[in-house]
Design an enzyme around this catalytic site. Structure first.
Site, PDB file in Angstrom:
ATOM      1  N   LYS A   1       0.803  -1.234   0.000  1.00  0.00           N
ATOM      2  CA  LYS A   1       0.000   0.000   0.000  1.00  0.00           C
ATOM      3  C   LYS A   1       0.831   1.277   0.000  1.00  0.00           C
ATOM      4  CE  LYS A   1      -2.651  -1.991   3.517  1.00  0.00           C
ATOM      5  NZ  LYS A   1      -2.389  -3.311   3.348  1.00  0.00           N
TER       6      LYS A   1
ATOM      7  N   GLU B   1      -0.036  -6.906   9.298  1.00  0.00           N
ATOM      8  CA  GLU B   1       1.179  -6.554   8.576  1.00  0.00           C
ATOM      9  C   GLU B   1       2.342  -7.184   9.345  1.00  0.00           C
ATOM     10  OE1 GLU B   1       1.617  -4.098   5.813  1.00  0.00           O
ATOM     11  OE2 GLU B   1      -0.488  -4.645   5.605  1.00  0.00           O
TER      12      GLU B   1
ATOM     13  N   LYS C   1      -5.819   2.841   3.814  1.00  0.00           N
ATOM     14  CA  LYS C   1      -6.868   2.264   2.955  1.00  0.00           C
ATOM     15  C   LYS C   1      -7.952   3.290   2.631  1.00  0.00           C
ATOM     16  CE  LYS C   1      -6.181  -2.494   4.426  1.00  0.00           C
ATOM     17  NZ  LYS C   1      -6.488  -3.457   5.481  1.00  0.00           N
TER      18      LYS C   1
END
Ligand code: ADP
Ligand code: ASP
Ligand code: MG
Length: 815
Positions: free
Chosen positions: A579, A667, A682
């Site tokens: 990300k 993570e 996100k």
């Protein structure tokens, strides 16, 4: 009568010559047959090398000469029975002595003239044909050797002499008409002038010898026996999927050979064309294969494109200037000067503005052409009417060829768009009015990629090869590779995608195989690989320059995320579950999106939100169809959802977090999840994909973690702080439970603002029953304004993340 020609590789050694004998024997009918042979494979090059060294007064030429001698004598010893060896060996030695004297002459005067060179080069064929004929005779065949210099007459344009067909046809008719032997073996390539000087017909010219003789005797067929099973849809050395074309017209074959299909020397067609003699190209090593038939009327194939060929080592020369517009005679002078200097023009383009003429020529002619044209237009250049010529080298021409191309629309569009999609830069384009050929000039480094792209497009029933470069082979990476292995067959059969993993890297090692890595044993290959290096990985991917390339990032690494721009700029698609790039500064995110558009390279990151759930794809479709997002409400952290679904007054907070990590939901650094940073990233990505320009600092985050936990720098310290503050977490739980609510970590985007935080969710809320590690996203839009559009399901885990990456690969493949 039939004419059979055997190329250099077909007569490269004794074993191969025995195969040739079998073919020739099988051919014997009542009729006579002419066998044309090339020099033993590589011998013409050796002769050239010897002559070149001798002309430089380099004594090493004698070493090359010895090699040539050894090759011929050894072949004879293997082929001929002892009894007939001595006569043949002394004849060959005599010829070799003469050759040696010629080379000595070149050495002494330090020069080879074109005339002498032709005399020297002809020896390759003279020797090979003599040996083959002696072998045939010793095997009981009714065979004779005839020197074709007595049959083919040419001018004295040494190196590529022009044939005097009148004289040649007469000599051939007389000789072949009266000779009583059944098999006549003749050397290819060599010819002579009326004065008796040896000449040659140009490199690869043995094909031409055979065609000239076939035309002269009105042969029933001309068979060209070589090392491939016919004329292929593209050069089989560069395009693995190329296949032999069963039927092709003279014109198509001529066009393909002119544009580099080396299997046939271009002038070969001409002597047989007018008589309608078919050419049959066959493979000496696989004689049972059908081969290619070249003839007048081929039954119209459904495929408009018959073949793709290319010429390497090209240069472009452009003449430009305002003084050229509307002035007649400029082109005439331009082409005259080129012809005067014997410069062959392979391609011409002129814009209708007449402002410039651009031609494609051999790289070896470039300097000569530049000088000649500049001199010819000296006056116009001095008076600034025309600019000095501009030349560029390191180029190649690729060409699509087919008689039926003229009746199909949109072929050039397809050609150029598929090349463009693969970042093949097109420098010049030409299409003849016959529309039998569309050619483009491209960088030489792109030839292999361009040929394969076009071949895939026009010949492979649209099976598209995807070349995948995978970085990260941990939890997600491993699952992903397994999924590709399992689905490979399905993808090929149903989706027409041939997915090949070409490179793999973890943090220690990287491994490349441009033939595709065998995914059964990828771990072994990776273990044996070279040390991992993120930049070197990129450089290698770029250098491979494969079509439909996709870089897959399965890491959570910031340095890897920093390399995407490089890939995109090379038209390499990027698929990532990392990300970092999409949640970095807006400028960087926007740059990547722009590059993706500019270079036609998909940039896909569906797994950045909700793992394999189609969240971003759904959002993209809403926006693309003109909907507007008013509000997004979501539980986006599978790991936080898991933690708060399992944490209660009977469990320890630290224990539940550890469990989440062990199951692969967090993570690698669990603080990224628990601090809310992951959820912030996100919602930021969703807001950006909805068209809002947000930075991560614009997002409100009220963390539920104590400051001390937030300040830790290692994973161990983080866990220790969770233990230390266990009562803090117990209170959080108790407060929610008291109200009959559940704890959910919610992300919200509304009115251009985003926030994340822990919320008490009452029983009647759609978030209340969200199980395990599930995610849920509610899109409130113009169209979905009463009931939101809802996406819900497992939002974390290696398996679903891997399948999300997989889906992105397919999206990229269908791009
Ligand atoms: P020979 O020595 O038999 O004359 P060549 O080397 O001259 O053979 O020609 C055969 C070679 O041509 C093949 O080995 C192949 O590498 C090359 N080639 C290039 N383009 C094509 C094509 N379109 N079809 C077949 N062969 C091709
Ligand atoms: N031996 C010559 C060459 O190598 C001619 C031929 O093989 O066709 O060019
Ligand atoms: Mg050849």
């Amino acid at each position: 009568m039939k004419v059979l020609k055997f190329g250099g590789s077909s007569v490269a050694d004794a074993k191969r010559i025995k195969l040739v004998k079998k073919i020739v024997e099988n051919n014997i009918k009542d009729d006579k047959q002419i066998i044309v042979v090339s020099a033993f494979g590589g011998v013409t090059d050796l002769l050239l090398e010897a002559a070149h060294q001798a002309s430089l007064r380099d004594e090493n030429y004698t070493g090359v000469m010895e090699k040539i001698e050894k090759r011929h004598l050894e072949t004879m010893q293997e082929l001929l029975p002892i009894a007939s060896q001595s006569k043949a060996i002394s004849a060959v030695k005599r010829e070799l002595n003469t050759l040696e004297t010629l080379l000595e002459g070149a050495f002494l005067i330090g020069e080879t003239t074109p005339k002498l060179l032709d005399r020297i080069l002809g020896y390759g064929e003279l020797l090979s044909s003599y040996i083959v004929s002696e072998f045939f005779t010793s095997e009981g065949m009714d065979c004779i050797h005839k020197d074709s210099r007595a049959l083919i007459k040419t001018d004295e344009n040494y190196g590529k002499a022009a044939v005097d067909f009148k004289m040649t046809n007469r000599l051939c008719e007389t000789y072949f008409g009266t000779v009583t032997y059944k098999t006549i073996v003749v050397p290819g390539f060599a010819a002579s002038s009326p004065e008796g000087n040896s000449t040659t017909l140009g490199r690869g010219g043995s094909d031409y010898t055979a065609a000239i003789m076939a035309g002269a005797v009105n042969a029933s067929v001309l068979e060209i026996w070589t090392d491939v099973s016919g004329m292929y849809t593209a050069n089989p050395k560069l395009v693995k999927q190329a296949f032999a074309i069963p039927d092709i017209s003279y014109e198509e074959a001529m066009e393909l050979s002119h544009f580099g299909a080396k299997v046939l020397y271009p002038p070969t067609i001409q002597p047989v064309l007018s008589k309608g003699i078919p050419i049959h190209i066959k493979n000496t090593f696989q004689p049972e294969e059908q081969g290619t038939r070249i003839r007048k009327n081929t039954n119209g194939s459904a495929r408009p494109v018959r073949g793709i060929s290319h010429i390497d080592n090209m240069a472009l020369l452009s003449l430009e200037g305002s003084g050229m517009v509307g002035i007649s005679g400029i082109s005439k002078r331009f082409f005259e000067v080129l012809s005067l200097h014997n410069i062959n023009v392979a391609l011409i383009t002129q814009a209708s503005s007449e402002h410039s003429i651009c031609i494609g020529i051999a790289e070896s002619d470039m300097q000569k052409a530049e000088k000649a044209v500049n001199e010819a237009f000296e006056y116009e250049i001095a008076t600034k009417k025309i600019n000095p010529v501009v030349v560029e080298d390191n180029l190649a021409i690729i060409a699509l060829v087919g008689d039926n191309m003229k009746s199909h629309q949109g072929l050039s569009g397809k050609m150029f768009s598929s090349l463009g999609q693969n970042n093949v830069n097109i420098r010049a384009i030409a299409q003849g009015a016959s529309e039998r050929n569309i050619s483009a000039v491209i960088d030489r480094a792109d030839v292999k990629k361009a040929l394969n792209t076009l071949h895939e497009h026009f010949f492979e029933e649209h099976v598209k090869q995807l070349n995948i470069f995978v970085m990260g082979a941990g939890n997600v990476g491993e699952k992903f590779l397994n999924q590709i292995r399992q689905q490979k067959k399905y993808l090929k059969e149903k989706l027409r995608l041939n997915v090949r993993v070409v490179a793999l890297s973890n943090s220690r090692k990287m491994y490349f195989d441009d033939g595709g890595i065998d995914l059964k044993n990828w771990k072994d290959f990776l273990d044996k690989g070279e040390p991992a290096d993120i930049d070197k990985f990129f450089e290698k991917v770029k250098a491979l320059n494969l079509r439909n390339s996709i870089f897959v990032d399965n890491t959570a690494n910031a340095v890897v995320a920093g390399t995407y721009a490089g890939y995109l700029k090379n038209s390499i698609a990027v698929v990532t579950c990392n990300k970092i790039a999409c949640s970095s500064e807006l400028e960087h995110y926007s740059q990547l999106k722009d590059l993706s558009r500019q270079y036609n390279a998909p940039f896909l990151f569906e797994t950045n939100v909700g793992a394999g759930l189609p969240v971003i794809d759904t959002l993209k479709n809403l926006i693309a169809s003109g909907d507007r997002v008013n509000k997004i409400q979501a539980v986006l952290s599978g790991s936080l959802n898991f933690v708060f679904n399992n944490f209660d007054d009977k469990s320890s907070f630290e224990g539940v977090v550890k469990q989440a990590q062990a199951e692969g939901y967090t993570e690698p650094d669990p603080k990224i999840d628990l601090s809310g940073v992951d959820v912030m990233r996100k919602i930021l990505i969703l807001a950006r994909e909805s068209g809002h320009e947000l930075e991560i600092d614009d997002i409100e985050n009220e963390s539920f973690l104590p400051q001390e936990s937030l300040d830790t720098t290692t994973v161990d310290d983080f866990y220790a702080s969770l233990v230390k503050h266990s009562s803090h977490f117990e209170n959080i739980y108790a407060e929610a439970a008291k109200k009959g609510c559940r704890l959910k970590y919610v992300a919200q985007f509304e009115d251009g603002k985003a926030k994340v935080g822990l919320q008490h969710i009452p029983k009647d809320h759609p978030f209340y029953n969200l199980e395990g590690k599930d995610n849920i996203v509610l899109f409130f839009t113009e169209r979905y304004n009463e009931q939101p559009l809802l996406v819900k399901g497992a939002g974390a885990g290696a398996d679903v993340t891997a399948s999300g990456i997989f889906a992105d690969i397919i999206r990229a493949g269908n791009f």
